[in-house]
Scaffold this motif. Structure first.
Motif, PDB file in Angstrom:
ATOM      1  N   LEU A 184       2.141   1.327 -10.419  1.00  0.00           N
ATOM      2  CA  LEU A 184       1.078   1.501  -9.429  1.00  0.00           C
ATOM      3  C   LEU A 184      -0.205   0.790  -9.849  1.00  0.00           C
ATOM      4  CD1 LEU A 184       1.660   5.281  -8.650  1.00  0.00           C
ATOM      5  CD2 LEU A 184       2.204   3.359  -7.146  1.00  0.00           C
ATOM      6  N   ASP A 217      -8.010   3.325  -3.427  1.00  0.00           N
ATOM      7  CA  ASP A 217      -6.769   2.802  -2.852  1.00  0.00           C
ATOM      8  C   ASP A 217      -5.668   2.734  -3.912  1.00  0.00           C
ATOM      9  OD1 ASP A 217      -7.371   0.578  -4.351  1.00  0.00           O
ATOM     10  OD2 ASP A 217      -7.753  -0.756  -2.678  1.00  0.00           O
ATOM     11  N   LEU A 218      -4.422   2.682  -3.455  1.00  0.00           N
ATOM     12  CA  LEU A 218      -3.270   2.719  -4.355  1.00  0.00           C
ATOM     13  C   LEU A 218      -2.188   1.794  -3.808  1.00  0.00           C
ATOM     14  CD1 LEU A 218      -2.393   4.286  -6.958  1.00  0.00           C
ATOM     15  CD2 LEU A 218      -1.193   5.871  -5.442  1.00  0.00           C
ATOM     16  N   TYR A 219      -1.645   0.929  -4.693  1.00  0.00           N
ATOM     17  CA  TYR A 219      -0.630  -0.044  -4.278  1.00  0.00           C
ATOM     18  C   TYR A 219       0.559  -0.023  -5.231  1.00  0.00           C
ATOM     19  CZ  TYR A 219      -3.697  -2.278  -0.837  1.00  0.00           C
ATOM     20  OH  TYR A 219      -4.482  -2.539   0.252  1.00  0.00           O
ATOM     21  N   GLU A 231       3.818   5.537 -13.209  1.00  0.00           N
ATOM     22  CA  GLU A 231       2.399   5.172 -13.181  1.00  0.00           C
ATOM     23  C   GLU A 231       2.192   3.677 -13.432  1.00  0.00           C
ATOM     24  OE1 GLU A 231       0.902   7.843 -16.121  1.00  0.00           O
ATOM     25  OE2 GLU A 231       0.694   9.535 -14.717  1.00  0.00           O
ATOM     26  N   ASN A 289       1.082   5.045   0.927  1.00  0.00           N
ATOM     27  CA  ASN A 289       0.458   6.069   1.771  1.00  0.00           C
ATOM     28  C   ASN A 289       1.538   7.034   2.269  1.00  0.00           C
ATOM     29  OD1 ASN A 289       1.767   4.704   3.906  1.00  0.00           O
ATOM     30  ND2 ASN A 289      -0.055   3.442   4.318  1.00  0.00           N
ATOM     31  N   ASN A 319       3.209  -2.102  -7.236  1.00  0.00           N
ATOM     32  CA  ASN A 319       3.315  -3.441  -7.829  1.00  0.00           C
ATOM     33  C   ASN A 319       4.791  -3.832  -7.851  1.00  0.00           C
ATOM     34  OD1 ASN A 319       3.401  -5.709  -9.396  1.00  0.00           O
ATOM     35  ND2 ASN A 319       2.390  -4.824 -11.182  1.00  0.00           N
ATOM     36  N   SER A 348      -4.284   0.785  -8.942  1.00  0.00           N
ATOM     37  CA  SER A 348      -5.336   1.518  -8.229  1.00  0.00           C
ATOM     38  C   SER A 348      -6.641   0.725  -8.238  1.00  0.00           C
ATOM     39  CB  SER A 348      -5.558   2.891  -8.874  1.00  0.00           C
ATOM     40  OG  SER A 348      -5.878   2.741 -10.237  1.00  0.00           O
ATOM     41  N   GLU A 349      -7.543   1.140  -7.378  1.00  0.00           N
ATOM     42  CA  GLU A 349      -8.845   0.457  -7.247  1.00  0.00           C
ATOM     43  C   GLU A 349      -8.628  -1.049  -7.057  1.00  0.00           C
ATOM     44  OE1 GLU A 349     -11.668   2.876  -8.020  1.00  0.00           O
ATOM     45  OE2 GLU A 349      -9.856   4.046  -7.698  1.00  0.00           O
ATOM     46  N   LYS A 389       0.825  -1.208   0.000  1.00  0.00           N
ATOM     47  CA  LYS A 389       0.000   0.000   0.000  1.00  0.00           C
ATOM     48  C   LYS A 389       0.863   1.263   0.000  1.00  0.00           C
ATOM     49  CE  LYS A 389      -4.404   1.526   1.811  1.00  0.00           C
ATOM     50  NZ  LYS A 389      -5.524   1.171   2.694  1.00  0.00           N
TER      51      LYS A 389
END
Length: 631
Positions: free
Chosen positions: A460, A469-471, A457, A441, A473, A462-463, A439
């Motif tokens: 990353l 939310d954003l994770y 980008e 943050n 990879n 998202s959703e 995650k």
């Protein structure tokens, strides 16, 4: 009876004491059975929290303390303590501080750099790598560490992506510089670590350093306003394409530098670094970790399996750094008397196979293997603080509270995470391989890559589980067992790992298809028995009425690719199989490998002893499997 009771030398215990004792013993037994790692987990978690709390207290006081600040403080506190030992010569904390001041003073005098400028560093392992790095950092510059194995087109790409004002090149890498000079951007100033230059418009640094002042640089030149500000660029192959400049902040350096301390290293330890300094393991964990402890490090130009233990004995080394391959090379050396006669107590690194791990311990004695996991640009790290063989670390409820991550289902054919009918990703069960995502943050940020917003980008997701939310990879598949130990399983996407380095298949195929007789190239990694990672293999489609020129192929890959990225095996096919989404099919090719007994297509092997690609016969195949041919 009462008389005898009164005469007893032992006072009678209250009736409840045996019950309490039995309860404590039962709780201890239950803890051992159900929570065997409770205390080691707690100790490790408290260490992590203590370090984070210390950094946070500094921040709240408005005092940003960087790793360079810590080094300068140590140079004042313990000026005569050895910081660096190289080729038998001792460089004290004061020596390194003063020589790095000379570097800074040269550029102050030249007026070529200002705070926030980027300087690219193309140097091998030597003390001046550290002097130049620290000197530039004292000016508030962002330093880009260039991989000295990268050549030509890839190197020019690295330079354009980090946009340096200046490029500084080591004396032993002038050949690499000569290759790129004609195509180098004219606004990049070039400096070399020599006293004389044969190149026009190229400046010399060594002579100017010797003439420069050792006076300290004003602190405001280097002072950081924010721990999240950029301080380094470290290049990584990542999962696709050419190398990318991972943005490294002060915060990431501090986290990396705490690694040796977290594993139990102290100021009395002597750390042996043979890994390249352009790599985050050597620079952040090794040099940074040495500063965090106030310890001494022994630096070697290049890893040598035959000299490794001799060096450890000579310099009384107590902590070593490794990658998986390094341990295998040591185990492959001829057995000698007294191999356990050394002072090494900790080995910190990643990527060692289970069988090599066991052999290493059996052969070289009671060395605690401290395996860890962490990507250069990532925001998640695991540390195996228990010594469980094969594991990269452990997790628990509390760890996930501070460093949230998950393992999610992944579609290998489509090369993307699996989403359910509602569009959300799904977590894997324990024991199943899943894509590691962490995650993003405020406490665990992802700083991305320099010079390319698209690459940032792409890393990353998202959703993932809910809206917004954003994770991050990681690109790595992991398995979490029922005891919450984590194990590295494989890489995803167009990449594999060989010789401790990530190899981007698209970079290799782009170099191969530059040849005028190649129509298409499909590059992938194949497993080789008794070797960590995967060796590079390229499936080739030739242009119509053209033949494979093995001599040209060899020249092409060794000229334009790092040695670890050159494909060891070639396979010539008539047609290229594609997936349903029109991507090159790799899975069947990976499974078929390089066995000439089962693969009917022509196969070739990169024989380094002959400096050529040769026909891969059954005899050659057997010699590779038996270990007679060096890869």
């Amino acid at each position: 009876m009462r008389v005898w009771d009164n005469l007893s030398p032992f006072p009678m215990l209250p009736s409840w004491v045996p019950g309490v004792a039995a309860g404590i013993a039962s709780l201890h037994l239950i803890q051992k059975l159900l929570f065997p790692y409770f205390w080691s987990d707690l100790r490790y978690l408290l260490k992590v929290l203590m370090y984070g709390l210390r950094v946070e207290i500094y921040r709240l006081r408005g005092k940003i303390v960087t790793i360079l600040d810590k080094f300068v403080k140590l140079a004042e506190k313990q000026p005569h303590k050895p910081f660096l030992i190289y080729d038998g010569k001792v460089h004290t904390y004061q020596d390194v501080d003063r020589r790095s001041n000379r570097v800074a003073q040269v550029f102050i005098h030249q007026g070529a750099l200002k705070k926030g400028d980027t300087v690219a560093l193309l140097m091998g392992n030597e003390p001046d790598f550290i002097h130049v790095w620290f000197g530039l950092a004292k000016l508030g510059c962002v330093v880009a560490f260039l991989n000295f194995n990268v050549r030509s087109r890839s190197l020019l790409h690295c330079l354009s992506s980090c946009e340096p004002k200046i490029l500084i090149v080591g004396a032993d890498l002038l050949g690499t510089l000569e290759e790129i000079l004609p195509n180098l951007q004219k606004d990049i100033g070039v400096w070399i670590m020599t006293k004389d230059s044969i190149f026009p418009s190229v400046h010399t640094l060594l002579d100017k350093m010797e003439a420069a002042s050792e006076d300290p640089v004003p602190v405001n030149r280097r002072s950081a306003n924010n721990l999240k500000s950029s301080v380094l660029y470290i290049f990584t192959s990542g999962t696709t394409g050419l190398p990318k400049a991972a943005v490294i902040s002060h915060m990431q350096i501090l986290k990396g530098a705490a690694g040796l301390w977290a594993f139990g290293a102290t100021a009395e330890d002597i750390i042996y670094i043979t890994l390249p300094l352009y790599h985050s393991a050597a620079s952040l964990l090794g040099i940074g970790g040495c500063i965090e402890l106030g310890a001494t490090c022994v630096l070697r130009k290049k890893f040598s399996a035959s000299q490794f233990w001799n060096d450890c004995k000579k310099y009384n080394v107590t902590v070593i750094q490794y990658i998986g391959e390094l341990c295998r090379y040591l185990c492959s050396q001829p057995v000698k008397d007294g191999e356990k006669n050394h002072k090494v107590r900790l080995a910190v690194g990643n990527g060692v196979r289970n069988d090599v791990w066991r052999e290493f311990l059996d052969r070289f004695g009671a060395v605690k293997i401290c395996e860890f996991y962490g990507a250069t640009e990532g925001n998640i790290c695991f540390m195996n603080h228990t010594g469980k063989i094969g594991s990269v670390g452990r997790t628990n409820f509390f760890y996930k509270l501070f460093f949230p991550f998950d393992l999610i289902k992944y579609d290998f054919q489509k090369d993307e995470p699996i989403r359910n009918k509602h569009g959300w990703c799904e977590k894997v069960k324990k024991g199943e391989a899943g894509l590691l995502i962490s995650k993003v943050n405020a406490k665990n940020p992802f700083f991305g890559y320099a010079g390319n917003k698209r690459h940032t980008e792409k890393k990353l997701l998202s959703e993932v589980f809910k809206k917004g939310d954003l994770y991050f990879n990681t690109g790595d598949l992991m398995v979490q067992d029922h005891e919450n130990f984590l194990y590295f399983w494989d890489r995803i996407g167009d990449t594999f790992r060989w010789k401790g380095e990530n190899v981007a298949t698209t970079e290799v195929s782009d170099v191969i298809v530059m040849l005028d007789f190649i129509q298409e190239a499909n590059v992938y990694g194949v497993s080789v028995p008794d070797h960590e990672g995967k060796a590079g293999m390229a499936s080739l489609i030739l242009k119509q009425n053209r033949s494979l020129d093995l001599e040209q192929m060899y020249k092409q890959v060794v000229t334009y690719l790092p040695s670890y990225a050159c494909p060891l095996f070639l396979r010539v096919q008539e047609t290229m199989e594609m997936t349903g989404t029109f991507k090159q099919q790799k899975f069947r090719l990976v499974d078929e490998g390089f066995n000439p007994s089962t693969v009917t297509d022509p196969l070739y092997f990169l024989d380094n002893s002959k400096q050529a690609y040769v026909l891969l016969t059954k005899e050659v195949h057997e010699r590779i499997l038996s270990g007679q041919m060096k890869l």
